[in-house]
Design a protein around this motif. Sequence first.
Motif, short mmCIF file in Angstrom:
data_model
loop_
_atom_site.label_atom_id
_atom_site.label_comp_id
_atom_site.label_asym_id
_atom_site.label_seq_id
_atom_site.Cartn_x
_atom_site.Cartn_y
_atom_site.Cartn_z
N LEU A 179 0.83 -1.21 0.00
CA LEU A 179 0.00 0.00 0.00
C LEU A 179 0.86 1.26 0.00
O LEU A 179 0.50 2.26 -0.63
CB LEU A 179 -0.97 -0.03 1.19
N ASP A 180 2.01 1.22 0.67
CA ASP A 180 2.95 2.36 0.60
C ASP A 180 3.36 2.60 -0.85
O ASP A 180 3.37 3.74 -1.34
CB ASP A 180 4.22 2.08 1.42
N ASP A 181 3.74 1.52 -1.53
CA ASP A 181 4.17 1.62 -2.94
C ASP A 181 3.03 2.14 -3.82
O ASP A 181 3.23 2.95 -4.72
CB ASP A 181 4.52 0.23 -3.50
N LEU A 182 1.83 1.61 -3.56
CA LEU A 182 0.68 2.00 -4.39
C LEU A 182 0.43 3.50 -4.27
O LEU A 182 0.21 4.18 -5.28
CB LEU A 182 -0.56 1.21 -3.93
N VAL A 183 0.49 4.02 -3.06
CA VAL A 183 0.25 5.46 -2.85
C VAL A 183 1.36 6.28 -3.53
O VAL A 183 1.09 7.29 -4.18
CB VAL A 183 0.15 5.79 -1.35
N TRP A 184 2.61 5.81 -3.40
CA TRP A 184 3.72 6.53 -4.04
C TRP A 184 3.49 6.65 -5.54
O TRP A 184 3.57 7.72 -6.12
CB TRP A 184 5.04 5.82 -3.74
N TRP A 185 3.19 5.52 -6.16
CA TRP A 185 2.99 5.51 -7.62
C TRP A 185 1.72 6.25 -8.01
O TRP A 185 1.66 6.89 -9.07
CB TRP A 185 2.94 4.08 -8.15
N ALA A 186 0.70 6.16 -7.17
CA ALA A 186 -0.55 6.88 -7.50
C ALA A 186 -0.30 8.37 -7.50
O ALA A 186 -0.72 9.08 -8.43
CB ALA A 186 -1.64 6.51 -6.50
N LYS A 187 0.42 8.87 -6.50
CA LYS A 187 0.71 10.31 -6.46
C LYS A 187 1.59 10.72 -7.64
O LYS A 187 1.37 11.76 -8.27
CB LYS A 187 1.38 10.68 -5.14
N ALA A 188 2.60 9.89 -7.93
CA ALA A 188 3.52 10.22 -9.03
C ALA A 188 2.78 10.24 -10.36
O ALA A 188 2.96 11.16 -11.17
CB ALA A 188 4.66 9.21 -9.07
N THR A 189 1.93 9.26 -10.60
CA THR A 189 1.24 9.20 -11.90
C THR A 189 0.11 10.23 -11.98
O THR A 189 -0.17 10.74 -13.07
CB THR A 189 0.71 7.77 -12.18
N MET A 190 -0.50 10.55 -10.84
CA MET A 190 -1.52 11.63 -10.85
C MET A 190 -0.87 12.95 -11.29
O MET A 190 -1.40 13.68 -12.12
CB MET A 190 -2.14 11.79 -9.46
N ALA A 191 0.29 13.23 -10.69
CA ALA A 191 0.99 14.48 -11.02
C ALA A 191 1.43 14.46 -12.48
O ALA A 191 1.28 15.46 -13.20
CB ALA A 191 2.19 14.66 -10.09
N ALA A 192 1.95 13.32 -12.92
CA ALA A 192 2.43 13.23 -14.31
C ALA A 192 1.27 13.33 -15.30
O ALA A 192 1.40 13.99 -16.34
CB ALA A 192 3.19 11.92 -14.51
N ARG A 193 0.14 12.72 -14.99
CA ARG A 193 -1.02 12.82 -15.90
C ARG A 193 -1.53 14.25 -15.96
O ARG A 193 -1.90 14.74 -17.02
CB ARG A 193 -2.15 11.86 -15.46
N ALA A 194 -1.52 14.90 -14.80
CA ALA A 194 -2.01 16.28 -14.76
C ALA A 194 -1.09 17.21 -15.57
O ALA A 194 -1.56 18.17 -16.20
CB ALA A 194 -2.10 16.76 -13.32
N ALA A 195 0.21 16.91 -15.55
CA ALA A 195 1.17 17.77 -16.25
C ALA A 195 1.20 17.48 -17.76
O ALA A 195 1.68 18.33 -18.52
CB ALA A 195 2.57 17.56 -15.66
N ALA A 196 0.72 16.32 -18.14
CA ALA A 196 0.86 15.91 -19.57
C ALA A 196 -0.12 16.69 -20.45
O ALA A 196 -1.21 17.02 -20.05
CB ALA A 196 0.58 14.43 -19.70
#
Length: 196
Positions: A179-196
């Motif tokens: 779950l730690d990993d999932l949250v890390w990747w979720a935040k990273a990909t949310m930010a990346a999708r928003a920036a794309a």
Amino acid sequence: MTAKPRIALIIGSTRPTRFADKPAQWMLKQAQARQDMDVEVVDLRDHPLPYFAEVASTLHAPSKDPEAIRWQQTIDQYDGYIFVVAEYNHSITGALKNALDQAYKEWNRKPFTAIGYGSVGGARAIEHLRGIGVELQMVSTRSAVNIGGSDFMAIFPMFGNKPIEDIEAGLLPSAKAALDDLVWWAKATMAARAAA
Ligand SMILES: Cc1cc2nc3c(=O)[nH]c(=O)nc-3n(C[C@H](O)[C@H](O)[C@H](O)COP(=O)(O)O)c2cc1C
């Protein structure tokens, strides 16, 4: 600051007498105890999808089936996924494979983790799921929860039928890591999708 990730816990078995609810409810409890994600159950039983019968992959052509469209709309709402993985003949269930096939862009650039169960903790099925996830442009966490061997026997209805809490000490470290990993990747990909 990115918003809290919305996570779907997807129950991958639809059998009337499925075991899946025991690990699903336990994993839901672990996720709900955290402040860094919002988690909801998405049960494949509530999405009676036909076998895939569209003209092409949904990457290339929009789906026509109303249940497939409703499924895509459901999946689209989430930033990451926890799959509850039964192992059928060393892979995921047909129901889960069909559900994965019935969406495409809704899965893209989002992470997933898994809780698997079976003789080897659903490990072979989770490895298949990871391969499928690559084609769906998803990110798998390194960690997953595996309920296998004597732990699986202890809580399986036909054998020990004990509460899952009897064996949870061995599961908690991997659940936290997953779950730690999932949250890390979720935040990273949310930010990346928003920036794309
Ligand atoms: C068609 C089928 C194939 C199975 N294959 C495996 C397997 O490859 N490995 C395993 O550990 N368990 C296997 N099992 C046993 C399952 O782990 C067990 O039935 C479990 O309860 C399935 O999850 P479910 O009840 O949530 O559907 C299989 C069960 C079925 C019905």
